[in-house]
Each structure stands twice: as structure tokens, then as C-alpha cells.
Design a protein around this motif. Structure first.
Motif, PDB file in Angstrom:
ATOM      1  N   ILE A 163       0.858  -1.193   0.000  1.00  0.00           N
ATOM      2  CA  ILE A 163       0.000   0.000   0.000  1.00  0.00           C
ATOM      3  C   ILE A 163       0.893   1.242   0.000  1.00  0.00           C
ATOM      4  CG2 ILE A 163      -1.761   1.323   1.227  1.00  0.00           C
ATOM      5  CD1 ILE A 163      -2.802  -1.270   0.084  1.00  0.00           C
ATOM      6  N   VAL A 164       0.634   2.143  -0.938  1.00  0.00           N
ATOM      7  CA  VAL A 164       1.357   3.405  -1.025  1.00  0.00           C
ATOM      8  C   VAL A 164       0.435   4.527  -0.563  1.00  0.00           C
ATOM      9  CG1 VAL A 164       2.418   5.077  -2.586  1.00  0.00           C
ATOM     10  CG2 VAL A 164       2.870   2.635  -2.877  1.00  0.00           C
ATOM     11  N   ARG A 165       0.841   5.262   0.470  1.00  0.00           N
ATOM     12  CA  ARG A 165       0.060   6.391   0.969  1.00  0.00           C
ATOM     13  C   ARG A 165       0.702   7.686   0.507  1.00  0.00           C
ATOM     14  NH1 ARG A 165      -0.362   5.233   6.125  1.00  0.00           N
ATOM     15  NH2 ARG A 165       1.097   6.702   7.059  1.00  0.00           N
ATOM     16  N   LEU A 166      -0.072   8.484  -0.219  1.00  0.00           N
ATOM     17  CA  LEU A 166       0.411   9.750  -0.763  1.00  0.00           C
ATOM     18  C   LEU A 166       0.363  10.850   0.285  1.00  0.00           C
ATOM     19  CD1 LEU A 166      -1.350   9.639  -4.249  1.00  0.00           C
ATOM     20  CD2 LEU A 166       0.840   8.644  -3.576  1.00  0.00           C
ATOM     21  N   SER A 167       0.888  12.013  -0.075  1.00  0.00           N
ATOM     22  CA  SER A 167       0.955  13.132   0.867  1.00  0.00           C
ATOM     23  C   SER A 167      -0.430  13.635   1.258  1.00  0.00           C
ATOM     24  CB  SER A 167       1.778  14.281   0.272  1.00  0.00           C
ATOM     25  OG  SER A 167       1.211  14.718  -0.953  1.00  0.00           O
ATOM     26  N   ASP A 168      -1.450  13.411   0.389  1.00  0.00           N
ATOM     27  CA  ASP A 168      -2.811  13.832   0.731  1.00  0.00           C
ATOM     28  C   ASP A 168      -3.559  12.753   1.528  1.00  0.00           C
ATOM     29  OD1 ASP A 168      -3.314  11.885  -1.129  1.00  0.00           O
ATOM     30  OD2 ASP A 168      -4.313  13.203  -2.590  1.00  0.00           O
ATOM     31  N   ARG A 169      -2.818  11.725   1.981  1.00  0.00           N
ATOM     32  CA  ARG A 169      -3.315  10.620   2.804  1.00  0.00           C
ATOM     33  C   ARG A 169      -4.164   9.618   2.031  1.00  0.00           C
ATOM     34  NH1 ARG A 169      -4.837  13.276   8.729  1.00  0.00           N
ATOM     35  NH2 ARG A 169      -2.842  14.373   9.010  1.00  0.00           N
ATOM     36  N   SER A 170      -4.288   9.774   0.733  1.00  0.00           N
ATOM     37  CA  SER A 170      -4.975   8.759  -0.061  1.00  0.00           C
ATOM     38  C   SER A 170      -4.075   7.529  -0.164  1.00  0.00           C
ATOM     39  CB  SER A 170      -5.304   9.300  -1.453  1.00  0.00           C
ATOM     40  OG  SER A 170      -4.117   9.673  -2.144  1.00  0.00           O
ATOM     41  N   GLU A 171      -4.685   6.358  -0.241  1.00  0.00           N
ATOM     42  CA  GLU A 171      -3.938   5.107  -0.280  1.00  0.00           C
ATOM     43  C   GLU A 171      -4.248   4.349  -1.560  1.00  0.00           C
ATOM     44  OE1 GLU A 171      -4.664   2.866   3.244  1.00  0.00           O
ATOM     45  OE2 GLU A 171      -3.534   4.238   4.543  1.00  0.00           O
ATOM     46  N   LEU A 172      -3.200   3.802  -2.167  1.00  0.00           N
ATOM     47  CA  LEU A 172      -3.338   3.069  -3.418  1.00  0.00           C
ATOM     48  C   LEU A 172      -2.588   1.753  -3.315  1.00  0.00           C
ATOM     49  CD1 LEU A 172      -2.596   6.004  -5.895  1.00  0.00           C
ATOM     50  CD2 LEU A 172      -4.841   5.019  -5.415  1.00  0.00           C
ATOM     51  N   LYS A 173      -3.149   0.695  -3.880  1.00  0.00           N
ATOM     52  CA  LYS A 173      -2.444  -0.567  -3.953  1.00  0.00           C
ATOM     53  C   LYS A 173      -1.371  -0.470  -5.032  1.00  0.00           C
ATOM     54  CE  LYS A 173      -5.823  -3.910  -2.240  1.00  0.00           C
ATOM     55  NZ  LYS A 173      -6.560  -5.162  -2.545  1.00  0.00           N
ATOM     56  N   ALA A 174      -0.211  -1.010  -4.740  1.00  0.00           N
ATOM     57  CA  ALA A 174       0.904  -0.941  -5.683  1.00  0.00           C
ATOM     58  C   ALA A 174       1.193  -2.316  -6.263  1.00  0.00           C
ATOM     59  CB  ALA A 174       2.146  -0.391  -4.992  1.00  0.00           C
ATOM     60  N   LYS A 175       1.605  -2.302  -7.521  1.00  0.00           N
ATOM     61  CA  LYS A 175       2.053  -3.518  -8.193  1.00  0.00           C
ATOM     62  C   LYS A 175       3.578  -3.530  -8.170  1.00  0.00           C
ATOM     63  CE  LYS A 175       2.350  -5.609 -12.803  1.00  0.00           C
ATOM     64  NZ  LYS A 175       2.027  -5.414 -14.240  1.00  0.00           N
ATOM     65  N   LEU A 176       4.140  -4.683  -7.868  1.00  0.00           N
ATOM     66  CA  LEU A 176       5.596  -4.818  -7.876  1.00  0.00           C
ATOM     67  C   LEU A 176       6.062  -5.071  -9.309  1.00  0.00           C
ATOM     68  CD1 LEU A 176       8.295  -5.033  -6.375  1.00  0.00           C
ATOM     69  CD2 LEU A 176       7.833  -7.469  -6.044  1.00  0.00           C
ATOM     70  N   VAL A 177       6.747  -4.086  -9.883  1.00  0.00           N
ATOM     71  CA  VAL A 177       7.246  -4.227 -11.247  1.00  0.00           C
ATOM     72  C   VAL A 177       8.461  -5.141 -11.281  1.00  0.00           C
ATOM     73  CG1 VAL A 177       8.219  -2.990 -13.231  1.00  0.00           C
ATOM     74  CG2 VAL A 177       6.393  -1.947 -11.869  1.00  0.00           C
ATOM     75  N   GLY A 178       9.351  -4.960 -10.326  1.00  0.00           N
ATOM     76  CA  GLY A 178      10.546  -5.788 -10.250  1.00  0.00           C
ATOM     77  C   GLY A 178      11.394  -5.407  -9.061  1.00  0.00           C
ATOM     78  N   THR A 179      12.308  -6.285  -8.710  1.00  0.00           N
ATOM     79  CA  THR A 179      13.153  -6.038  -7.546  1.00  0.00           C
ATOM     80  C   THR A 179      14.544  -6.595  -7.792  1.00  0.00           C
ATOM     81  OG1 THR A 179      13.349  -6.361  -5.151  1.00  0.00           O
ATOM     82  CG2 THR A 179      12.430  -8.185  -6.419  1.00  0.00           C
ATOM     83  N   ASP A 180      15.536  -5.988  -7.160  1.00  0.00           N
ATOM     84  CA  ASP A 180      16.925  -6.415  -7.317  1.00  0.00           C
ATOM     85  C   ASP A 180      17.586  -6.483  -5.942  1.00  0.00           C
ATOM     86  OD1 ASP A 180      19.375  -7.050  -8.633  1.00  0.00           O
ATOM     87  OD2 ASP A 180      20.024  -4.991  -8.324  1.00  0.00           O
ATOM     88  N   PRO A 181      17.601  -7.667  -5.330  1.00  0.00           N
ATOM     89  CA  PRO A 181      18.187  -7.788  -3.992  1.00  0.00           C
ATOM     90  C   PRO A 181      19.647  -7.376  -3.914  1.00  0.00           C
ATOM     91  CG  PRO A 181      16.866  -9.728  -4.531  1.00  0.00           C
ATOM     92  CD  PRO A 181      16.998  -8.925  -5.786  1.00  0.00           C
ATOM     93  N   ARG A 182      20.402  -7.529  -5.007  1.00  0.00           N
ATOM     94  CA  ARG A 182      21.832  -7.213  -4.955  1.00  0.00           C
ATOM     95  C   ARG A 182      22.083  -5.738  -4.685  1.00  0.00           C
ATOM     96  NH1 ARG A 182      22.954 -11.434  -9.411  1.00  0.00           N
ATOM     97  NH2 ARG A 182      24.242 -12.976  -8.355  1.00  0.00           N
ATOM     98  N   THR A 183      21.194  -4.865  -5.167  1.00  0.00           N
ATOM     99  CA  THR A 183      21.347  -3.435  -4.879  1.00  0.00           C
ATOM    100  C   THR A 183      20.304  -2.934  -3.896  1.00  0.00           C
ATOM    101  OG1 THR A 183      20.015  -2.946  -6.846  1.00  0.00           O
ATOM    102  CG2 THR A 183      22.405  -2.841  -7.082  1.00  0.00           C
ATOM    103  N   ASP A 184      19.379  -3.812  -3.488  1.00  0.00           N
ATOM    104  CA  ASP A 184      18.310  -3.452  -2.553  1.00  0.00           C
ATOM    105  C   ASP A 184      17.393  -2.379  -3.140  1.00  0.00           C
ATOM    106  OD1 ASP A 184      16.832  -3.687  -0.229  1.00  0.00           O
ATOM    107  OD2 ASP A 184      18.015  -2.218   0.874  1.00  0.00           O
ATOM    108  N   VAL A 185      17.103  -2.488  -4.433  1.00  0.00           N
ATOM    109  CA  VAL A 185      16.227  -1.540  -5.117  1.00  0.00           C
ATOM    110  C   VAL A 185      14.974  -2.278  -5.592  1.00  0.00           C
ATOM    111  CG1 VAL A 185      15.937  -0.053  -7.144  1.00  0.00           C
ATOM    112  CG2 VAL A 185      18.077  -0.006  -5.853  1.00  0.00           C
TER     113      VAL A 185
END
Length: 458
Positions: free
Chosen positions: A107-129
């Protein structure tokens, strides 16, 4: 008079107010949930990572509890908290991999306190990104800077959600650049003294122009809390990773196929270097890019494509940033002389390659002035270790070998910058070792190679 001094001091300090006003809307809070069996969850609260007792009590009173599922399939939800920032107005968000690792829901909460579900596009454990995507249009975004232009001593600022306190602002300076941390060989970290605490992870690090120059990733601590040592992933590294994740869903890195180690003062002396510098090649993978390009054990890599290798840790992230098939021009020291090599970089394998180990035991022995008995390797052992020579230590007696920590079973492949091809050759080289001068020895222990140094007093 005091008022004038105070005004002068205030004018000399940076004003972060405009930066914060402009940048904060693009900084987000990230929370995740992970379903887990009730017997594992018990009555656990979210991991507050060393929160002071007074704040922990506040959260225990006010944190919403996860609803329980019907009996028979009872589960609870583990919750975690972190930060992130929006890099495109259509909703791409950068954060740390460890913030969203193993999450069932983000869940991503924006500065206006609205909340949106996020999709994981990709991840790289080696750089922790990690790269996320939320649905949206004309979203606020951060300005992206150039981390290569950062200077040590420059003011920087972090915005994040430490302990869940959204949009907290902390400031400091760049303490160092190009730091390599254990198990993080592909990231030249930015070190700062910006206060970073649990929940700041994944948030942006800004320069005074309001540009993101890094992703706040971790701290060094012995107390569990901030101790003045914070580390951020350079934005240049993070953007390269995110672009690959967006395009291919994975990250590819360059690979030489070598095991390297630091060059200390004694090793520098033994290899004929004026000062400690470079990356010492302790092992070359058979049929790897380095082997095909002519790199040898005992070479000291001084530069790659014109970029100096001051510390051995400089090499992995420089090679890692190269593409499969790219040409790497290496300047090396071999036998006390400088040489230039060109190696075609390969692709880093998914799994780290580990050299095979053998159980040596040839019967022929040889005594020598080091206080160690050695035997020649069998053909099978040489094949398993990918060697064309070398001797195995059968016994360590009182003497220099015992003092430098050699053990039975260790395999010696080089002594005083010379390859060992037989037990007799080892004894002959040992007989002529110089006195009161650093001598190098390459040793394999359980398949891993390293150079050590010692001095003989007599």
C-alpha cells in the motif's frame, strides 16, 4: 550585539523550507502486509525495530489490529513500514527491496493521505532496489539529480517515515562516497550523517537543489538506533536498475570471473608496488571472461577503462555496471611490470560460482625452512580444484607456517610470486626466500583462494 551574531549564524546555515515544500508531495509512505499462520504470529505487533518504550506503548494502544480469519484457516498479517518516492507522473515509485520483500500486499500512501495498492514491477536484492507502480495521472514527482557530482561535505536532506511519522525531515552532510559494505559489493554507497531510522528505508536523499541523489537504505549501528552512519544507494545506480526492471523485469550485470582481495602494505611490497592500491586476483574461474582474456592469478588490477582501482571494492561495481559483451581495458601489474589487457565482460551468473574443494593426500613429502610438510596433488585433485600444479600441506610444525595460520589441507599454489608445480619446486623456492622482506603466498582453503604475506627473520 548577540542578536547580530545570531542573525549572522542563521544566515550562514542553509534554509531547507522551500526544498521541503516542493519535494514532500512526491515522497510516499509504504506499508506492506504478509499473511502468516496464527501460531507464528501469536499476538505480535508490527516490527517497530527498537522503538523507545513510550512510543511503543502509543503504537500498541493505537495501531489497528489485523482481523482474524475464521477458525480452521486462522492467519494474521505481519506489517512493515517504509518510504519511497514517485519518479514519474504516471505512478512509478522507487523504494528498497527489503521494504517490500515477501509482501502479499503493498500500500502506497500519498501526501494527501490517499492510499493506493501498488504492483511490484521488479526487484533487485543485490542493490536493494525495488520498482513499484501505482495507478494515477499527473502525480507529483521528484527531481532526479546526478549522484556522481556529489561532493563530500555537501549538505543533504532526507524525507521519510521513521517509525511511521510521515514526511519527517532530517539533514546532514555527505560523509564519504564509494563506500562498500559487507555483502553489498555492487553498490558504491553514499555515507552521510543524516539521521535515518526504521521507516526511512526507501526514502529519498536530496541535495540542496532539491534533486534526489540517493535512496536511504541502511545504517551502521551497535545500539539498534541511529549512530551517525547512514548509507544511501546512489540515484545513478538505482535508476539503472529501475530502467532494467521496467524494460526486462530483471537486472543484468557484467562479470569477470575472478576472486579478488585487498592489497595491503605487505602485499604491495611483495608485488613491487609503490603503495597499497588495486585489486589482487586471488582466483580465476576456468573458462570465465578473465581467463579467456589472459588475466592470471597474482595480477594486480590497477585500472579498468581508465578508472583507477584504489581499493579492491572499486572493481565489482565498476564491472557490474558494464553490459555483457562490453570490452574492459585493464592495466595490471604482473611480475613487477605493468601490462595492458583487454577482456570481454560476461554476464554475472544467477548463482555465485564456488570453486570445488578436494581432499588432498599424495604420499610424497618435502621438508623446508617454513616449518611445513607438503605433498603434491593428485591429477584428480588438480582437476577438482582447477589447478595445474600446487602442493597440499600435510603437517604444520613450529615455525613461520604455524605463525601465519597455515593448516593441514591448505593448498599452496604460489610462493614469492612464483607458481608452484611440485613439492621439490616449493622447497627450492622456499630455500631462497629473502630475509626481512614481505613475501606473498597464495593459499586455497576449502576452495577459496587468498594471498597472505609474511617475513622471515633468518
Amino acid at each position: 550585539m548577540l542578536g547580530q551574531v545570531a542573525n549572522a549564524q542563521a544566515e550562514s546555515l542553509p534554509d531547507f523550507t522551500t526544498l521541503v515544500e516542493q519535494a514532500s508531495p512526491a515522497v510516499v509512505n509504504i506499508s506492506t502486509t504478509q499473511k502468516m499462520p496464527e501460531r507464528m504470529a501469536g499476538n505480535q505487533m508490527p516490527d517497530l525495530e527498537g522503538l523507545p518504550p513510550m512510543f511503543r506503548e502509543f503504537f500498541e494502544r493505537n495501531m489497528p489490529r489485523s482481523p482474524q480469519t475464521p477458525r480452521g484457516d486462522r492467519q494474521r498479517e505481519a506489517q512493515s513500514l517504509g518510504s519511497g518516492f514517485i519518479i514519474s507522473d504516471d505512478g512509478y515509485v522507487l523504494t528498497n527491496n527489503h521494504v517490500i520483500a515477501d509482501a502479499d500486499e503493498i500500500i502506497v500512501r500519498l501526501s494527501d493521505r490517499s492510499e493506493l495498492k501498488a504492483k511490484l514491477v521488479g526487484t533487485d536484492p543485490r542493490t536493494d532496489v525495488a520498482l513499484l507502480k501505482i495507478d494515477g495521472k499527473n502525480l507529483p514527482t521528484v527531481k532526479l539529480g546526478d549522484s556522481a557530482k556529489l561532493k563530500v561535505g555537501e549538505w543533504v536532506l532526507a524525507i521519510g517515515s521513521p517509525f511511521g511519522f510521515d514526511h519527517s525531515v532530517t539533514k546532514g552532510i555527505v560523509s564519504a562516497k564509494g563506500r562498500t559494505l559487507p555483502n553489498d559489493t555492487y553498490v558504491p554507497f553514499i555515507q552521510t550523517d543524516v539521521a535515518i531510522n526504521p521507516g526511512n528505508s526507501g526514502g529519498p536523499l536530496f541535495n540542496m537543489d532539491g534533486e534526489v541523489v540517493g535512496i536511504n537504505s541502511q545504517i551502521f549501528t551497535r545500539s539498534g538506533g541511529f549512530m551517525g552512519l547512514s548509507f544511501a544507494i546512489p540515484i545513478d545506480v538505482a535508476l539503472d536498475v529501475s530502467n532494467q526492471l521496467k524494460k526486462d523485469g530483471k537486472v543484468s550485470r557484467g562479470w569477470l570471473g575472478v576472486v579478488i582481495q585487498e592489497v595491503n602494505k605487505d602485499l604491495a611490497e611483495s608485488f613491487g608496488l609503490d603503495k597499497p592500491a588495486g585489486a589482487l586476483v586471488a582466483q580465476v574461474m576456468e573458462d570465465g571472461p578473465a581467463a579467456k582474456g589472459g588475466l592470471q592469478v597474482g595480477d594486480v588490477i590497477l585500472s579498468i577503462n581508465g578508472q583507477p582501482i584504489n581499493m579492491s571494492a572499486d572493481l565489482p561495481h565498476l564491472v557490474g555496471s558494464m553490459k555483457d559483451g562490453a570490452k574492459a581495458k585493464l592495466e595490471v601489474i604482473r611480475g613487477g611490470k605493468r601490462q595492458n589487457l583487454e577482456v570481454t565482460v560476461g554476464a554475472l551468473p544467477d548463482d555465485d560460482q564456488v570453486a570445488a574443494g578436494g581432499a588432498p593426500g599424495a604420499p610424497e613429502r618435502s621438508a623446508n625452512r617454513l616449518g611445513v610438510s607438503v605433498a603434491e596433488l593428485t591429477a584428480e585433485q588438480q582437476k577438482a580444484l582447477e589447478l595445474k600444479g600446487g602442493v597440499v600441506i600435510k603437517e604444520v610444525q613450529d615455525g613461520p607456517a604455524a605463525l601465519i595460520g597455515l593448516q593441514p589441507g591448505d593448498v599452496i599454489t604460489h610462493l614469492n610470486n612464483q607458481a608452484i608445480t611440485s613439492a621439490k619446486g616449493f622447497t627450492d623456492i622456499a630455500k631462497d626466500l629473502p630475509k626481512n622482506r614481505s613475501v606473498s603466498m597464495r593459499v586455497l582453503r576449502q576452495g577459496r583462494a587468498s594471498f597472505i604475506t609474511f617475513k622471515l627473520a633468518d
